[in-house]
Design a protein around this motif. Structure first.
Motif, PDB file in Angstrom:
ATOM      1  N   CYS A  73       0.806  -1.230   0.000  1.00  0.00           N
ATOM      2  CA  CYS A  73       0.000   0.000   0.000  1.00  0.00           C
ATOM      3  C   CYS A  73       0.837   1.277   0.000  1.00  0.00           C
ATOM      4  CB  CYS A  73      -0.924   0.014   1.216  1.00  0.00           C
ATOM      5  SG  CYS A  73      -2.012  -1.404   1.326  1.00  0.00           S
ATOM      6  N   TYR A  74       1.769   1.369   0.918  1.00  0.00           N
ATOM      7  CA  TYR A  74       2.526   2.600   1.103  1.00  0.00           C
ATOM      8  C   TYR A  74       3.589   2.801   0.024  1.00  0.00           C
ATOM      9  CZ  TYR A  74       5.459   6.107   3.362  1.00  0.00           C
ATOM     10  OH  TYR A  74       6.188   7.239   3.627  1.00  0.00           O
ATOM     11  N   ASN A  75       4.447   1.813  -0.149  1.00  0.00           N
ATOM     12  CA  ASN A  75       5.563   1.964  -1.092  1.00  0.00           C
ATOM     13  C   ASN A  75       5.125   2.050  -2.546  1.00  0.00           C
ATOM     14  OD1 ASN A  75       7.376   1.922   1.028  1.00  0.00           O
ATOM     15  ND2 ASN A  75       7.812  -0.246   0.813  1.00  0.00           N
ATOM     16  N   THR A  76       3.964   1.521  -2.850  1.00  0.00           N
ATOM     17  CA  THR A  76       3.506   1.527  -4.245  1.00  0.00           C
ATOM     18  C   THR A  76       2.591   2.709  -4.565  1.00  0.00           C
ATOM     19  OG1 THR A  76       1.552   0.180  -3.764  1.00  0.00           O
ATOM     20  CG2 THR A  76       3.596  -0.989  -4.364  1.00  0.00           C
ATOM     21  N   PHE A  77       2.163   3.442  -3.545  1.00  0.00           N
ATOM     22  CA  PHE A  77       1.210   4.533  -3.776  1.00  0.00           C
ATOM     23  C   PHE A  77       1.874   5.672  -4.538  1.00  0.00           C
ATOM     24  CE2 PHE A  77      -1.130   8.364  -2.111  1.00  0.00           C
ATOM     25  CZ  PHE A  77      -2.276   8.156  -2.858  1.00  0.00           C
ATOM     26  N   PRO A  78       1.379   5.975  -5.747  1.00  0.00           N
ATOM     27  CA  PRO A  78       1.998   7.043  -6.550  1.00  0.00           C
ATOM     28  C   PRO A  78       1.591   8.430  -6.045  1.00  0.00           C
ATOM     29  CG  PRO A  78       0.429   5.735  -7.867  1.00  0.00           C
ATOM     30  CD  PRO A  78       0.311   5.300  -6.458  1.00  0.00           C
ATOM     31  N   LEU A 149      -8.593   5.719  -9.798  1.00  0.00           N
ATOM     32  CA  LEU A 149      -7.765   4.519  -9.859  1.00  0.00           C
ATOM     33  C   LEU A 149      -7.034   4.400 -11.188  1.00  0.00           C
ATOM     34  CD1 LEU A 149      -6.977   2.136  -8.122  1.00  0.00           C
ATOM     35  CD2 LEU A 149      -8.891   0.876  -9.111  1.00  0.00           C
ATOM     36  N   GLU A 150      -7.716   4.689 -12.269  1.00  0.00           N
ATOM     37  CA  GLU A 150      -7.085   4.652 -13.586  1.00  0.00           C
ATOM     38  C   GLU A 150      -5.902   5.621 -13.629  1.00  0.00           C
ATOM     39  OE1 GLU A 150      -8.349   5.996 -18.049  1.00  0.00           O
ATOM     40  OE2 GLU A 150      -9.840   4.841 -16.915  1.00  0.00           O
ATOM     41  N   TYR A 151      -6.105   6.818 -13.089  1.00  0.00           N
ATOM     42  CA  TYR A 151      -5.053   7.824 -13.059  1.00  0.00           C
ATOM     43  C   TYR A 151      -3.878   7.340 -12.205  1.00  0.00           C
ATOM     44  CZ  TYR A 151      -3.037  12.490 -13.215  1.00  0.00           C
ATOM     45  OH  TYR A 151      -2.208  13.551 -13.444  1.00  0.00           O
ATOM     46  N   LEU A 152      -4.188   6.767 -11.027  1.00  0.00           N
ATOM     47  CA  LEU A 152      -3.136   6.272 -10.143  1.00  0.00           C
ATOM     48  C   LEU A 152      -2.331   5.161 -10.796  1.00  0.00           C
ATOM     49  CD1 LEU A 152      -5.014   6.286  -6.718  1.00  0.00           C
ATOM     50  CD2 LEU A 152      -3.042   7.703  -7.351  1.00  0.00           C
ATOM     51  N   PHE A 153      -3.009   4.252 -11.512  1.00  0.00           N
ATOM     52  CA  PHE A 153      -2.270   3.168 -12.162  1.00  0.00           C
ATOM     53  C   PHE A 153      -1.383   3.668 -13.289  1.00  0.00           C
ATOM     54  CE2 PHE A 153      -4.866  -0.105 -10.011  1.00  0.00           C
ATOM     55  CZ  PHE A 153      -3.816  -0.927  -9.619  1.00  0.00           C
ATOM     56  N   LYS A 154      -1.793   4.720 -13.975  1.00  0.00           N
ATOM     57  CA  LYS A 154      -0.911   5.309 -14.998  1.00  0.00           C
ATOM     58  C   LYS A 154       0.347   5.880 -14.330  1.00  0.00           C
ATOM     59  CE  LYS A 154      -4.335   6.279 -18.527  1.00  0.00           C
ATOM     60  NZ  LYS A 154      -5.196   7.251 -19.165  1.00  0.00           N
ATOM     61  N   LEU A 155       0.156   6.556 -13.194  1.00  0.00           N
ATOM     62  CA  LEU A 155       1.315   7.084 -12.463  1.00  0.00           C
ATOM     63  C   LEU A 155       2.195   5.948 -11.951  1.00  0.00           C
ATOM     64  CD1 LEU A 155      -0.027  10.070 -10.325  1.00  0.00           C
ATOM     65  CD2 LEU A 155       1.419  10.143 -12.341  1.00  0.00           C
ATOM     66  N   TYR A 156       1.572   4.885 -11.494  1.00  0.00           N
ATOM     67  CA  TYR A 156       2.322   3.728 -10.999  1.00  0.00           C
ATOM     68  C   TYR A 156       3.179   3.135 -12.120  1.00  0.00           C
ATOM     69  CZ  TYR A 156       3.407  -0.826  -9.041  1.00  0.00           C
ATOM     70  OH  TYR A 156       4.069  -1.940  -8.605  1.00  0.00           O
ATOM     71  N   GLU A 157       2.610   3.002 -13.305  1.00  0.00           N
ATOM     72  CA  GLU A 157       3.371   2.490 -14.448  1.00  0.00           C
ATOM     73  C   GLU A 157       4.573   3.383 -14.740  1.00  0.00           C
ATOM     74  OE1 GLU A 157       0.648   2.041 -17.727  1.00  0.00           O
ATOM     75  OE2 GLU A 157      -0.534   0.536 -16.642  1.00  0.00           O
TER      76      GLU A 157
END
Length: 170
Positions: A73-78, A149-157
């Motif tokens: 949760c923490y380390n992966t949160f963009p 969520l879609e926005y967060l996953f783009k940042l995560y990528e």
């Protein structure tokens, strides 16, 4: 010096993660995750709806409740790079949250964040905090959790690609 504590397990019904501060001399159990001496704005970001959307998607589960972990949760949160002004605005909401919570000092954090019993003032401050945190991501307001969520996953990528590039350059 202080600790920011996050519950390791929290109800799936909650809209916000009930997190708080403790003095540095506090002794904590394995029921919480701890961030030592964080910047104050961190509480605002981590107790935001944006972070909760992430938790609902990536966290483990204990029965149906969310199981928070630093690795999932923490380390992966963009989180985008925040300006001083953005950090200051979020910090003001952290102080407002603390002040509002103190008005209900007879309640536990779990009680304050029960979705059926959450005080109106606390709910309103969280809503304003959510808007401030979301503006750190983009100026156009989000309309749904799916969009967040879609926005967060783009940042995560992007984070993963940057990390890969960094590893290659070493």
């Amino acid at each position: 010096s202080f600790l920011l504590i996050l519950p390791r397990t929290t109800s799936e019904r909650r809209k916000y993660l009930p997190i708080g501060f403790l003095g540095a001399d506090s002794i904590v159990t394995d029921a919480v995750q701890v961030i030592y001496d964080p910047e104050l704005y961190a509480m605002g970001v981590l107790s935001s709806g944006m972070h909760m959307v992430w938790i609902k998607t990536v966290a483990g589960r204990l029965k149906t409740d969310f199981r928070y972990s630093n690795s999932l949760c923490y380390n992966t949160f963009p989180i985008p790079r925040l300006t001083v002004k953005q950090k200051e605005e979020i910090t003001r909401y952290v102080y407002a949250l603390q002040e509002e919570r103190e008005k209900h000092s007879e309640k536990t954090l779990g009680g304050l964040y029960d979705p059926d019993k959450m005080p109106t003032g606390l709910r309103e401050i969280h809503h304003s905090l959510d808007l401030a945190v979301e503006r750190c991501y983009r100026s156009k307001p989000f309309t749904t959790d799916e969009e967040r969520l879609e926005y967060l996953f783009k940042l995560y990528e992007q984070m993963i690609e940057e990390e890969k590039t960094l590893q290659k350059s070493k």
